[in-house]
Design a protein around this motif. Structure first.
Motif, PDB file in Angstrom:
ATOM      1  N   TYR A 105       0.848  -1.181   0.000  1.00 34.45           N
ATOM      2  CA  TYR A 105       0.000   0.000   0.000  1.00 34.45           C
ATOM      3  C   TYR A 105       0.889   1.239   0.000  1.00 34.45           C
ATOM      4  O   TYR A 105       2.020   1.207   0.493  1.00 34.45           O
ATOM      5  N   GLN A 133       0.788   5.462   1.070  1.00 34.04           N
ATOM      6  CA  GLN A 133       0.072   6.520   1.759  1.00 34.04           C
ATOM      7  C   GLN A 133       0.791   7.828   1.510  1.00 34.04           C
ATOM      8  O   GLN A 133       1.922   8.017   1.956  1.00 34.04           O
ATOM      9  N   ARG A 177      -3.144  11.468   3.642  1.00 32.90           N
ATOM     10  CA  ARG A 177      -4.191  10.828   2.850  1.00 32.90           C
ATOM     11  C   ARG A 177      -4.376   9.384   3.300  1.00 32.90           C
ATOM     12  O   ARG A 177      -3.702   8.885   4.193  1.00 32.90           O
ATOM     13  N   GLY A 178      -5.344   8.712   2.673  1.00 35.50           N
ATOM     14  CA  GLY A 178      -5.606   7.315   3.002  1.00 35.50           C
ATOM     15  C   GLY A 178      -4.627   6.375   2.340  1.00 35.50           C
ATOM     16  O   GLY A 178      -3.733   6.780   1.607  1.00 35.50           O
ATOM     17  N   LEU A 179      -4.802   5.112   2.606  1.00 38.04           N
ATOM     18  CA  LEU A 179      -3.948   4.076   2.031  1.00 38.04           C
ATOM     19  C   LEU A 179      -4.465   3.691   0.646  1.00 38.04           C
ATOM     20  O   LEU A 179      -5.654   3.433   0.485  1.00 38.04           O
ATOM     21  N   HIS A 216      -4.236   0.968  -2.355  1.00 37.05           N
ATOM     22  CA  HIS A 216      -3.799  -0.392  -2.665  1.00 37.05           C
ATOM     23  C   HIS A 216      -2.984  -0.391  -3.954  1.00 37.05           C
ATOM     24  O   HIS A 216      -3.433   0.126  -4.975  1.00 37.05           O
TER      25      HIS A 216
END
Lengths: 111, 114
Positions: free
Chosen positions: A35, A37, A41-43, A45
């Motif tokens: 992943y 990041q 921010r978010g992770l 994929h």
């Protein structure tokens, strides 16, 4: 004990160079995933490799998995400034869906 | 297709107060997971829903945390009463029943307890 330990913890390279990050784990797994990041921010994929696979490609990403050594590597080729982020590997223990993450590698691409 | 969304993006509360975090998974994703990252530590699993049922709650730290997913759609995670050590980023993720291991994460809720 901690699963999914990334190495190195921080990596700084010049734009255009290749970046390699490694991950080690301790138990038997179904899958290993990487992943990304970006700061705040978010992770996101990136790629999933199954335990019976040895190598997988996705664009500029190449992931290898060595189950005998319980290790994986993520190679980013021709790095760009936008690749600057933290990268995490995550594993699934056999029979479980929960992900076990390492501390991550902080990658900085210098222009 | 909309991704996983979380609300709020940031919450600042005082010790002893209650906070409720919300997660809306990707449509059609029966699996919903909560994770958190406290300062300086790795991202850790909290729990896993399959539709409205708790499949695995082995990561829930204590009984001050309550997760629900009524109706099998969105989920809430309530912390009551909040403690200083609960500060961190709470992530929600979801996955399709056909690919349960490929989890898609939301942007996270940054919780600060003062």
């Amino acid at each position: 004990s901690q699963q999914g330990e990334e190495d190195p913890q921080a990596l700084s390279i010049q734009e255009g160079e290749n970046a390699t990050m490694n991950c080690s784990y301790k138990t038997s797994i179904n899958n290993l995933q990487w992943y990304r990041q970006n700061s705040g921010r978010g992770l996101v994929h990136l790629i999933l490799i199954r335990s019976n696979e040895r190598e997988k490609h996705s664009g500029r990403l190449r992931v290898t998995l060595d189950t005998s050594k319980k290790s994986s590597s993520l190679l980013i080729t021709a790095s760009r400034a936008a690749d600057t982020a933290s990268y995490f590997c995550a594993t699934n223990d056999q029979g479980a869906q929960k992900l076990v993450f390492g501390q991550g590698t902080r990658l900085t691409i210098n222009p | 297709e909309a991704g996983v969304t979380q609300f709020p993006s940031h919450s600042v509360i005082e010790k002893g107060q209650t906070v409720t975090l919300r997660c809306d998974p990707i449509s059609g994703h029966d699996n919903l997971y909560w994770y958190r990252r406290v300062m300086g530590k790795e991202i850790k699993f909290l729990l896993h829903f399959v539709k409205e049922s708790k499949q695995d709650e082995s990561g829930m730290p204590n009984n001050r945390f309550l997760a629900e997913r009524t109706g099998g759609t969105y989920s809430t995670l309530k912390v009551q009463p909040a403690e200083l050590e609960d500060s961190g980023v709470y992530f929600c993720a979801s996955s399709h029943p056909g690919s349960p291991y490929e989890q898609y994460f939301g942007p996270g809720t940054r919780l600060t307890v003062t």
